[in-house]
Design a protein around this motif. Sequence first.
Motif: not given
Length: 431
Positions: A67-79
């Motif tokens: 919890x509260x780790x700083x991150x950069x995320x890449x991914x694909x949007x899903x409705x």
Amino acid sequence: MIDKVYCADVTPEMEGKKVKLAGWVYRKREVGKKVFIVLRDSSGIVQVVFSKDLNEEAYREAKKVGIESSVIIEGTVKADSRAPTGAEVQGEKLQIIQNVDFFPITKDASDEFLLDVRHLHLRSPKVAAIMKVKSTLMQAAREWLLQDGWYEVFPPILVTGAVEGGATLFKLKYFDRYAYLSQSAQLYLEAAIFGLEKVWSLTPSFRAEKSRTRRHLTEFWHLELEAAWMDLWDIMKVEEELVSYMVQRTLELRKKEIELYRKDDIKTLKNAVPPFPRISYDEAIDILQSKGVNIEWGEDMGADEERVLTEEFESPFFVYGYPKHIKAFYMKEDPEDPRKVLAADMLAPEGYGEIIGGSQREDDYDKLVQRILEEGMDPKDYEWYLDLRKYGSVPHSGFGLGLERLVAWVLKLDHVRWATLFPRTPSRLYP
Ligand code: 4AD
């Protein structure tokens, strides 16, 4: 290149789109071969799902983060209709900027502990909502002041004299003499009106108030206006127009944040449109006495009395025409009743009480000297201020609004300390 987007901007319409998010791990849950991370940034939150079957490397990284780790995320949007914004992100890459093993703030933390770790608490979305509302109230104030022709000025904080009484002055060593921290920019704004006529400033103001109440800080943000050629009734109109614009604009721009604190209980905010009700001090005393409050004409109203008075109103309102001896030396004597001064406070409803103190200023040299002497002060200390009554003195008026008090009412906070980044009170100077 994948576009970086804010969490709150991930919508179902973006189905299938690749996105990049940067933020902090707000919640984390592991179920079977999936890790669910709720990511937080300044805009809000979005859920990101890491699945072992779809992307094992990202899944392994997601398992690691705390919890509260700083991150950069890449991914694909899903409705996904179950998600708060109607969409989530299928995580494909997770870069840990800094991993956190243990974050000190847990669910049942006490108010005192939260203030001890204020530097960490500020990231909570509920705290950030308060700061957004405060920022928007000032943005609105600036919009109004600009279109109404007021000049912003930048007065000093290191000063040599009291505005609001010597008892609450912070004294400090200034080389081989003493200076004070400003209680109010008012006297300096009065000097500025001779060149600029309508001026305003936003400064920290300091009060060495030992009283531990829900509405006192030792350092608060003070929005002050001063205008030449305005009497008390003119400046009251300015006050209600400004406050109304600030509140209505913030309701428009910060509905989500206000709802966090008020749900749909926004009637008094909606009611904040001119003209605000006006009652005299005499009427206020009658109302209080009729409600069984033990107060006599001539006594000051404290938080308790004001709270009772606010029960009579469902919007901000004015109390005007206070007895002279309970108000500051610079207020103009009422020509129709020398026991009183041309002063008005604006009170917020729902128990909040005074958010603005304002008045017409004494513009007569001799009367002002006499008031300074009556208060046991030395006219020599106010020589420059008295000069303003010698060289083209004009009728003029002004007021000060305590920003934290306004925020506390708008969000129904139980204490003004929640309305400021790092509150300063008699017992708190750190962090
Ligand atoms: O009524 P006050 O003391 O008036 C003045 O300082 C005038 N010289 C202002 C002016 O006319 N330019 O303070 C004005 C407002 C109050 O109504 C309140 O909202 C806020 O400043 N205030 C405080 N807010 C938080 N903590 C305190 N200790 C405060 N003291 C005053």
